[in-house]
Design an enzyme around this catalytic site. Structure first.
Site, PDB file in Angstrom:
ATOM      1  N   LYS A  83       0.856  -1.190   0.000  1.00 46.87           N
ATOM      2  CA  LYS A  83       0.000   0.000   0.000  1.00 46.87           C
ATOM      3  C   LYS A  83       0.892   1.240   0.000  1.00 46.87           C
ATOM      4  O   LYS A  83       1.781   1.374   0.855  1.00 46.87           O
ATOM      5  CB  LYS A  83      -0.833  -0.044   1.283  1.00 46.87           C
ATOM      6  CG  LYS A  83      -2.229   0.476   1.157  1.00 46.87           C
ATOM      7  CD  LYS A  83      -2.946   0.141   2.460  1.00 46.87           C
ATOM      8  CE  LYS A  83      -4.274   0.807   2.537  1.00 46.87           C
ATOM      9  NZ  LYS A  83      -4.804   0.754   3.895  1.00 46.87           N
TER      10      LYS A  83
HETATM   11  C1  E4P Z   1      -8.070   1.061   4.474  1.00 47.47           C
HETATM   12  O1  E4P Z   1      -7.445   0.750   3.522  1.00 47.47           O
HETATM   13  C2  E4P Z   1      -8.057   2.435   5.030  1.00 47.47           C
HETATM   14  O2  E4P Z   1      -6.803   2.745   5.523  1.00 47.47           O
HETATM   15  C3  E4P Z   1      -9.125   2.550   6.081  1.00 47.47           C
HETATM   16  O3  E4P Z   1     -10.340   2.053   5.552  1.00 47.47           O
HETATM   17  C4  E4P Z   1      -9.302   3.975   6.605  1.00 47.47           C
HETATM   18  O4  E4P Z   1     -10.436   4.010   7.422  1.00 47.47           O
HETATM   19  P1  E4P Z   1     -10.762   5.240   8.400  1.00 47.47           P
HETATM   20  O5  E4P Z   1     -10.996   6.456   7.571  1.00 47.47           O
HETATM   21  O6  E4P Z   1     -11.982   4.806   9.151  1.00 47.47           O
HETATM   22  O7  E4P Z   1      -9.552   5.399   9.299  1.00 47.47           O
END
Ligand code: E4P
Length: 215
Positions: A83
Site C-alpha cells: 500500500k
Molecule cells: C483502508 O485501507 C483504510 O486505511 C481505512 O479504511 C481507513 O479508514 P478510516 O478512515 O476509518 O480510518
C-alpha cells in the site's frame, strides 16, 4: 463484490475468516499501531490465515526509500499487496515495481484525477476513502460513482476498493455502484448481518412452532 476486513487485530481476522465471507485484509499504520504489533510480525501470519490479498502500507515518503520498503514488504509473503499513498513518490514506486510483479493498493485517494493517475501507473487497487469525505460534508460515494464511470470509460483493470467504510449503507451503495471491493471493520460486517425484521420474523416462527407442538 469482494469483502476485505479492515483491521490488523489477529483475533478479529480469525473471527471473520471463520464466517467464510472474507476475501482479504487491509491494514494501515494506524491499525497496526492499534494492534500493538510490528508489520513484519503480523503480515505473514495474517497472509497464512486469510489466503487472499493483504495490504501492508509503507511508512517511507521519499521515492528511493519507498521503493526499498515496498520491495521488503512484497517479500514478506506472496499475498502481500503493497500500500502506497497517492503522492508523487507513491505513483513513481508503482511505475517502477509493477513490471517486476509487485502489486499495489494506492491509498488515501480523494479525487477522480488522483485515481486516474493510479490506474495509469498500474495499481492493482485504488482506495477511495468514503467515510473521510463524508466527514468533511461531501458524499464519499459520489467519488466512487465517478470512479466507476471513469475506469469503465477507458477499460482500466485497476480495482476500486472502497475504504474508510463506516456503515452497511456505505457497503450496499458501493455494491449498487459496481465497486469491486469494500474493506470494512468487523463491526460493520456484523451490522450487515443483522436486521430487526429478521429477528422479529424468527421469533414469531419459533413461537408459532412452539404453540403448534403444545396443541
Ligand atoms: C483502508 O485501507 C483504510 O486505511 C481505512 O479504511 C481507513 O479508514 P478510516 O478512515 O476509518 O480510518
Amino acid at each position: 463484490m469482494q469483502i476485505f476486513l479492515d483491521t490488523a487485530v489477529f483475533e478479529e481476522i480469525e473471527e471473520a475468516v471463520s464466517l467464510g465471507l472474507i476475501d482479504g485484509v487491509t491494514t494501515n499504520p494506524s491499525l497496526i499501531a492499534q494492534a500493538g504489533k510490528s508489520l513484519e510480525q503480523e503480515i505473514p501470519r495474517i497472509c497464512e490465515l486469510v489466503k487472499g490479498p493483504v495490504s501492508a502500507e509503507v511508512l517511507a515518503t521519499e521515492y528511493e526509500a519507498m521503493v526499498l520498503e515496498a520491495q521488503k514488504l512484497a517479500a514478506l509473503h506472496e499475498h502481500v499487496i503493497v500500500k502506497v499513498p497517492l503522492t508523487e513518490a507513491g505513483l513513481r514506486t508503482v511505475v517502477k515495481l509493477r513490471p517486476q510483479g509487485v502489486r499495489f493498493n494506492v491509498t488515501l485517494c480523494f479525487s477522480v484525477s488522483q485515481a486516474l493517475l493510479a490506474a495509469k501507473a498500474g495499481a492493482t487497487y485504488i482506495s477511495p476513502f468514503v467515510g473521510r469525505w463524508d466527514d468533511i460534508d461531501r458524499p464519499g460515494l459520489d467519488m466512487v460513482a465517478d470512479l466507476v464511470t471513469v475506469y469503465q470509460n477507458y477499460g482500466f483493470d485497476t480495482q476500486i476498493l472502497v475504504a474508510s467504510v463506516r456503515s452497511p449503507l456505505h457497503v450496499s451503495q458501493a455494491a449498487i455502484l459496481g465497486a469491486d471491493v469494500v474493506t470494512l471493520p468487523l463491526k460493520v460486517l456484523k451490522q450487515m448481518i443483522k436486521h430487526p425484521l429478521t429477528d422479529l420474523g424468527l421469533a414469531r416462527f419459533l413461537e408459532d412452532a412452539r404453540r403448534a407442538e403444545q396443541a
